[in-house]
Design a protein around this motif. Structure first.
Motif, PDB file in Angstrom:
ATOM      1  N   ILE A 111       0.891   3.900  -3.235  1.00 20.33           N
ATOM      2  CA  ILE A 111      -0.282   4.745  -3.463  1.00 20.33           C
ATOM      3  C   ILE A 111      -0.495   5.727  -2.309  1.00 20.33           C
ATOM      4  CG2 ILE A 111      -2.001   3.171  -2.435  1.00 20.33           C
ATOM      5  CD1 ILE A 111      -3.817   3.975  -4.838  1.00 20.33           C
ATOM      6  N   TRP A 143      -1.026   3.580  -7.998  1.00 20.19           N
ATOM      7  CA  TRP A 143      -1.630   2.259  -8.260  1.00 20.19           C
ATOM      8  C   TRP A 143      -0.805   1.495  -9.279  1.00 20.19           C
ATOM      9  CZ3 TRP A 143      -3.499   0.944 -13.172  1.00 20.19           C
ATOM     10  CH2 TRP A 143      -4.088  -0.325 -13.252  1.00 20.19           C
ATOM     11  N   ARG A 188       0.813  -1.218   0.000  1.00 24.01           N
ATOM     12  CA  ARG A 188       0.000   0.000   0.000  1.00 24.01           C
ATOM     13  C   ARG A 188       0.844   1.264   0.000  1.00 24.01           C
ATOM     14  NH1 ARG A 188      -4.278   0.247   4.580  1.00 24.01           N
ATOM     15  NH2 ARG A 188      -5.001   1.945   3.240  1.00 24.01           N
ATOM     16  N   THR A 226       2.351  -0.037  -7.931  1.00 20.01           N
ATOM     17  CA  THR A 226       2.036  -1.128  -7.009  1.00 20.01           C
ATOM     18  C   THR A 226       1.772  -2.412  -7.771  1.00 20.01           C
ATOM     19  OG1 THR A 226       1.077   0.433  -5.421  1.00 20.01           O
ATOM     20  CG2 THR A 226       0.459  -1.880  -5.189  1.00 20.01           C
TER      21      THR A 226
END
Length: 424
Positions: A126, A266, A123, A269
């Protein structure tokens, strides 16, 4: 989540203070009886201090933890803005802006350290992008209240009120922020000068840190230069748009920054292996659009200028991909110092470009600093190609070395995809 929210609010306030002079230039010139050159020095000195403080602040965070440094930064900002509010002379005001730069430098690295500590590795990219996007909105939030305050409350009261917000932040940091889950404060080992040199050398020696530095260097300077100083005169004098249109173009660029951040977070990731590829593609887009604008016969059409500010705006959050590269390349005990190294890249490039553009404009329009021509701006803005050339060569070099190191230590990329660092 509360830890991140308070840290984020502190960073937003720091950006608010950093940008508070943007709408106060004319009032400041009158208050301190200074010209445009001295007025520009406020911003240049502030950013020079910010860039120069990055590595020392990173070392302080590694030693004393993010909470202590973040509280110190908030306190310094509060005192500096108070001093700016009460300053009666130009030297006093300039000294206050130096300390604004110091306090500002102590915020972003600390918030990134909290993000890396409190969120799961998958996480972090982001959340990092969201931190940058929300924090940079402080520049927008500064415009309306500062304009209103200066018009209705006067210089001293307006800046004192804005400074008082720092007291609230200090209380929130003291009560709600912990350095790590279950740990109120983390203290790193005391470091001698030789140990500091060894730690910095280890961070810089890792090709991932250098790759992050050159990513930040190559993607940020175009947007920063436009928003910091030269965007408005370039559009008005170089492309002959109205003042209102120039303002709208710069606003669109800020909106592009805010929109692109979560998308890029995003993306990296999902595909961390292709972070450098994404950065290279964004740089290529920025270079291409600038080339079309500068080569356009006569004034570029408005739609093309909109495309220009959008792609330049995307370069802002793209620069933050460099921090994610540093995160996966350094152990936690030297993460903040590595982040400080990377964070210098874009600001150093921006400062070099800002000064160089001014020198070229003066050389191409001698004797009248108010009569910059479209031709002069084409020469000046073409200096960006030198910085892009250096940055692209270095990104390509250290991308190959970083990938080779990752594959040596994690052939199937399982640890890498999980967001763990590869440091040896």
């Amino acid at each position: 989540m509360a830890v991140w929210v308070v840290g984020l609010a502190t960073y937003l306030l720091a950006v608010f203070h950093r940008s508070s002079l943007a709408v106060a230039g004319l009032v400041a010139a009158q208050r301190f009886d200074i010209g445009a050159g001295a007025l520009a020095t406020f911003t240049m000195v502030q950013l020079l201090v910010y860039a120069g403080m990055q590595i020392p602040v990173g070392l302080l965070v590694d030693r004393y933890g993010p909470k202590a440094v973040l509280m110190t930064g908030a306190a310094v900002l509060t005192l500096a803005q108070s001093g700016f509010a009460l300053a009666e002379s130009y030297p006093e005001a300039l000294a206050a802006r130096v300390f604004v730069g110091m306090g500002d430098a102590m915020t972003f690295i600390c918030v990134l350290r909290l993000v890396n500590t409190w969120f799961a590795p998958r996480r972090i990219p982001i959340i990092t992008q969201l931190t940058g996007v929300v924090g940079q909105s402080g520049a927008i939030l500064a415009a309306i209240p500062m304009t209103y305050g200066l018009a209705h409350l006067g210089w001293t009261r307006t800046y004192l009120i804005s400074a008082s917000l720092g007291i609230v932040m200090c209380v929130g940091l003291a009560v709600l922020v912990h350095d790590a889950p279950g740990v109120r404060r983390t203290i790193g080992p005391a470091m001698s000068l030789s140990a500091i040199r060894t730690s910095l050398a280890a961070s810089w020696r890792h090709p991932g840190t250098r790759l992050g530095f050159w990513m930040h260097f190559s993607t940020q300077f175009s947007a920063t230069t436009l928003s910091l100083l030269w965007g408005y005169p370039f559009f008005v004098r170089g492309e002959h748009v109205s003042s209102a249109t120039a303002g709208v173009l710069l606003t669109i660029m800020v909106l592009a920054v805010m929109s692109a951040g979560p998308v890029l977070g995003w993306r990296i990731t999902v595909q961390p292996w292709h972070r450098s590829t994404l950065v290279l593609a964004i740089i290529a887009a920025i270079v291409t659009v600038w080339t079309v604008v500068l080569a356009w016969p006569g004034d570029a059409p408005l739609w093309l200028l909109v495309v220009l500010v959008v792609v330049c705006g995307v370069g802002g959050p793209a620069s933050m991909i460099g921090f994610d590269m540093g995160r996966t390349s350094n152990p936690p005990d030297r993460l903040a110092s590595a982040t400080g190294i990377i964070n210098q890249g874009g600001f150093l490039a921006s400062l070099v470009l800002v000064v160089a553009i001014g020198l070229v404009l003066d050389a191409r329009t001698p004797g009248d600093s108010t009569a910059y021509t479209a031709g002069a701006f084409r020469w000046a803005m073409s200096l960006q190609y030198l910085l892009w050339a250096v940055g692209l060569v270095q990104i390509w070099r250290y991308r190959r070395r970083t990938r080779a190191m990752i594959l040596r230590h994690d052939p199937d990329l399982s640890l890498f995809r999980a967001g763990q660092h590869i440091t040896s």
